[in-house]
Design a protein around this motif. Sequence first.
Motif, PDB file in Angstrom:
ATOM      1  N   GLU A   4       9.981   1.311  -2.052  1.00 52.19           N
ATOM      2  CA  GLU A   4      10.502   0.673  -0.844  1.00 52.19           C
ATOM      3  C   GLU A   4       9.395   0.449   0.177  1.00 52.19           C
ATOM      4  O   GLU A   4       9.305  -0.632   0.789  1.00 52.19           O
ATOM      5  CB  GLU A   4      11.607   1.544  -0.240  1.00 52.19           C
ATOM      6  CG  GLU A   4      12.272   0.912   0.971  1.00 52.19           C
ATOM      7  CD  GLU A   4      13.383   1.780   1.527  1.00 52.19           C
ATOM      8  OE1 GLU A   4      14.348   1.205   2.058  1.00 52.19           O
ATOM      9  OE2 GLU A   4      13.291   3.014   1.434  1.00 52.19           O
ATOM     10  N   LEU A   5       8.552   1.458   0.366  1.00 49.82           N
ATOM     11  CA  LEU A   5       7.452   1.313   1.310  1.00 49.82           C
ATOM     12  C   LEU A   5       6.428   0.297   0.818  1.00 49.82           C
ATOM     13  O   LEU A   5       5.859  -0.461   1.611  1.00 49.82           O
ATOM     14  CB  LEU A   5       6.783   2.666   1.550  1.00 49.82           C
ATOM     15  CG  LEU A   5       7.559   3.648   2.432  1.00 49.82           C
ATOM     16  CD1 LEU A   5       6.930   5.030   2.385  1.00 49.82           C
ATOM     17  CD2 LEU A   5       7.613   3.145   3.872  1.00 49.82           C
ATOM     18  N   GLU A   6       6.183   0.268  -0.483  1.00 48.18           N
ATOM     19  CA  GLU A   6       5.267  -0.735  -1.027  1.00 48.18           C
ATOM     20  C   GLU A   6       5.752  -2.143  -0.706  1.00 48.18           C
ATOM     21  O   GLU A   6       4.952  -3.023  -0.345  1.00 48.18           O
ATOM     22  CB  GLU A   6       5.124  -0.559  -2.538  1.00 48.18           C
ATOM     23  CG  GLU A   6       4.263   0.617  -2.942  1.00 48.18           C
ATOM     24  CD  GLU A   6       4.026   0.665  -4.442  1.00 48.18           C
ATOM     25  OE1 GLU A   6       2.881   0.931  -4.843  1.00 48.18           O
ATOM     26  OE2 GLU A   6       4.983   0.441  -5.204  1.00 48.18           O
ATOM     27  N   ARG A   7       7.042  -2.350  -0.812  1.00 48.44           N
ATOM     28  CA  ARG A   7       7.585  -3.673  -0.514  1.00 48.44           C
ATOM     29  C   ARG A   7       7.431  -4.009   0.973  1.00 48.44           C
ATOM     30  O   ARG A   7       7.197  -5.170   1.336  1.00 48.44           O
ATOM     31  CB  ARG A   7       9.063  -3.738  -0.929  1.00 48.44           C
ATOM     32  CG  ARG A   7       9.266  -3.797  -2.443  1.00 48.44           C
ATOM     33  CD  ARG A   7      10.707  -4.116  -2.799  1.00 48.44           C
ATOM     34  NE  ARG A   7      11.626  -3.036  -2.460  1.00 48.44           N
ATOM     35  CZ  ARG A   7      11.931  -2.029  -3.283  1.00 48.44           C
ATOM     36  NH1 ARG A   7      11.379  -1.956  -4.491  1.00 48.44           N
ATOM     37  NH2 ARG A   7      12.789  -1.089  -2.916  1.00 48.44           N
ATOM     38  N   GLN A   8       7.557  -3.013   1.820  1.00 44.61           N
ATOM     39  CA  GLN A   8       7.369  -3.262   3.251  1.00 44.61           C
ATOM     40  C   GLN A   8       5.960  -3.770   3.548  1.00 44.61           C
ATOM     41  O   GLN A   8       5.771  -4.679   4.360  1.00 44.61           O
ATOM     42  CB  GLN A   8       7.627  -1.989   4.059  1.00 44.61           C
ATOM     43  CG  GLN A   8       9.103  -1.712   4.328  1.00 44.61           C
ATOM     44  CD  GLN A   8       9.271  -0.557   5.293  1.00 44.61           C
ATOM     45  OE1 GLN A   8       9.026   0.578   4.932  1.00 44.61           O
ATOM     46  NE2 GLN A   8       9.702  -0.847   6.507  1.00 44.61           N
ATOM     47  N   PHE A   9       4.977  -3.164   2.899  1.00 45.34           N
ATOM     48  CA  PHE A   9       3.592  -3.550   3.170  1.00 45.34           C
ATOM     49  C   PHE A   9       3.212  -4.894   2.550  1.00 45.34           C
ATOM     50  O   PHE A   9       2.103  -5.378   2.787  1.00 45.34           O
ATOM     51  CB  PHE A   9       2.643  -2.446   2.691  1.00 45.34           C
ATOM     52  CG  PHE A   9       2.534  -1.297   3.650  1.00 45.34           C
ATOM     53  CD1 PHE A   9       1.685  -1.368   4.740  1.00 45.34           C
ATOM     54  CD2 PHE A   9       3.300  -0.154   3.482  1.00 45.34           C
ATOM     55  CE1 PHE A   9       1.592  -0.327   5.645  1.00 45.34           C
ATOM     56  CE2 PHE A   9       3.209   0.906   4.378  1.00 45.34           C
ATOM     57  CZ  PHE A   9       2.353   0.818   5.464  1.00 45.34           C
ATOM     58  N   MET A  10       4.109  -5.483   1.803  1.00 48.45           N
ATOM     59  CA  MET A  10       3.859  -6.808   1.236  1.00 48.45           C
ATOM     60  C   MET A  10       4.492  -7.923   2.076  1.00 48.45           C
ATOM     61  O   MET A  10       4.442  -9.089   1.704  1.00 48.45           O
ATOM     62  CB  MET A  10       4.402  -6.876  -0.201  1.00 48.45           C
ATOM     63  CG  MET A  10       3.645  -6.022  -1.194  1.00 48.45           C
ATOM     64  SD  MET A  10       1.895  -6.495  -1.328  1.00 48.45           S
ATOM     65  CE  MET A  10       2.045  -8.125  -2.073  1.00 48.45           C
ATOM     66  N   LYS A  11       5.068  -7.563   3.223  1.00 49.39           N
ATOM     67  CA  LYS A  11       5.741  -8.545   4.055  1.00 49.39           C
ATOM     68  C   LYS A  11       4.760  -9.330   4.926  1.00 49.39           C
ATOM     69  O   LYS A  11       3.709  -8.836   5.325  1.00 49.39           O
ATOM     70  CB  LYS A  11       6.770  -7.861   4.960  1.00 49.39           C
ATOM     71  CG  LYS A  11       7.964  -7.267   4.223  1.00 49.39           C
ATOM     72  CD  LYS A  11       8.932  -6.643   5.202  1.00 49.39           C
ATOM     73  CE  LYS A  11      10.177  -6.089   4.502  1.00 49.39           C
ATOM     74  NZ  LYS A  11      11.117  -5.489   5.472  1.00 49.39           N
ATOM     75  N   GLY A  12       5.157 -10.555   5.261  1.00 54.86           N
ATOM     76  CA  GLY A  12       4.428 -11.352   6.231  1.00 54.86           C
ATOM     77  C   GLY A  12       2.979 -11.606   5.871  1.00 54.86           C
ATOM     78  O   GLY A  12       2.628 -11.830   4.714  1.00 54.86           O
ATOM     79  N   GLU A  13       2.119 -11.546   6.903  1.00 56.99           N
ATOM     80  CA  GLU A  13       0.690 -11.830   6.732  1.00 56.99           C
ATOM     81  C   GLU A  13      -0.108 -10.616   6.285  1.00 56.99           C
ATOM     82  O   GLU A  13      -1.305 -10.733   6.025  1.00 56.99           O
ATOM     83  CB  GLU A  13       0.113 -12.351   8.059  1.00 56.99           C
ATOM     84  CG  GLU A  13       0.750 -13.640   8.557  1.00 56.99           C
ATOM     85  CD  GLU A  13       0.555 -14.775   7.579  1.00 56.99           C
ATOM     86  OE1 GLU A  13      -0.541 -14.889   7.012  1.00 56.99           O
ATOM     87  OE2 GLU A  13       1.520 -15.544   7.379  1.00 56.99           O
ATOM     88  N   MET A  14       0.535  -9.457   6.225  1.00 53.65           N
ATOM     89  CA  MET A  14      -0.175  -8.223   5.914  1.00 53.65           C
ATOM     90  C   MET A  14      -1.037  -8.309   4.655  1.00 53.65           C
ATOM     91  O   MET A  14      -2.237  -7.981   4.699  1.00 53.65           O
ATOM     92  CB  MET A  14       0.812  -7.060   5.827  1.00 53.65           C
ATOM     93  CG  MET A  14       0.237  -5.754   5.291  1.00 53.65           C
ATOM     94  SD  MET A  14      -0.769  -4.855   6.485  1.00 53.65           S
ATOM     95  CE  MET A  14       0.477  -4.148   7.551  1.00 53.65           C
ATOM     96  N   PRO A  15      -0.535  -8.727   3.497  1.00 54.01           N
ATOM     97  CA  PRO A  15      -1.368  -8.744   2.287  1.00 54.01           C
ATOM     98  C   PRO A  15      -2.615  -9.623   2.428  1.00 54.01           C
ATOM     99  O   PRO A  15      -3.710  -9.232   2.003  1.00 54.01           O
ATOM    100  CB  PRO A  15      -0.426  -9.269   1.208  1.00 54.01           C
ATOM    101  CG  PRO A  15       0.943  -8.954   1.713  1.00 54.01           C
ATOM    102  CD  PRO A  15       0.855  -9.125   3.192  1.00 54.01           C
ATOM    103  N   ALA A  16      -2.464 -10.802   3.055  1.00 52.69           N
ATOM    104  CA  ALA A  16      -3.593 -11.721   3.187  1.00 52.69           C
ATOM    105  C   ALA A  16      -4.649 -11.175   4.154  1.00 52.69           C
ATOM    106  O   ALA A  16      -5.855 -11.273   3.885  1.00 52.69           O
ATOM    107  CB  ALA A  16      -3.098 -13.084   3.664  1.00 52.69           C
TER     108      ALA A  16
END
Length: 304
Positions: A271-283
């Motif tokens: 669940e937390l991993e999915r949160q950190f993949m939101k929005g502009e965060m990964p880029a």
Amino acid sequence: MSGKVYYLLHGIQDRYNALYQENMKCLGAEDIAVASIGGSGQSLLGNILQEVGLNYADPYIEALHADGTSSPVPAYSDYAQRLSATADRHGGERPLQKGQWPRFFKTHLTPDFLEQRPLKGVWILVRDPRDSLFSWYKFRTNFAKDPLDIASGTFHAWLERPGPAGVSRLADWSMFYEQWADRRAAFQVSTLTTYEDLKREPVATLRSNFEDLGVTVPDDAISRAVEKSSFENMRAHESKSQAKQPDPVEGNTRIMRSGTPNEWLQWITPELERQFMKGEMPAVAERYGYDLAPQQRSAGRGWS
């Protein structure tokens, strides 16, 4: 919302407290911003800079002066104890910083807040957002004890609630580091340090940073400063209850922070991993060398 009301709502160590607003008037052409989101290792780097004899000031807890000196503000004495070098200066065991230039100053502000000041440069300090935001969450709830942060409850909920910038903590991290990456070239000098490099290869990393900024510090002085700024020494200057208290995450899982890179591997959940993949965060994270793609579970070894 006025700056002072903003300060009252968000606690002693937030982005733009009343003291910081006054201190900004003293910043000039020989000042270098040390820019980071909370939980990225600013205490570690700041302590090292003081230990090697450079002029490092914390505008959130000290009064800055135009001649480069700084003086303690008694109301923030508790926070000053978190850094051994700052604690010594505030306690009178060492003299206050003299007007040595350049002066390095701590900031959690985006560059647009500082664009009216003729700064010499920026030192960007970044940490894996999973570790930096968890560390910031622990500071906000355990040390600052901000009611708004405590009301969030879990780390999962805290990540999604608006922080001082009016957006979620996830969006805040992305906005902060994207803006500093975009503005970096506009300064006379600049450098970048990742928390992970600072921990793994501190002497080589700092030597390169000092060269970027035109500052000369012998390797042996860097090595001594790093030793004095070890995680164990830094924790010794925090409150005893905080230093001994394990950090809860989701459910009943509890971990004890050690200040090492990639601590998120101990507590990350799908669940937390999915949160950190939101929005502009990964880029944005990728611009700084961090891959936030969900990890694969290794049998018997948790998330790796």
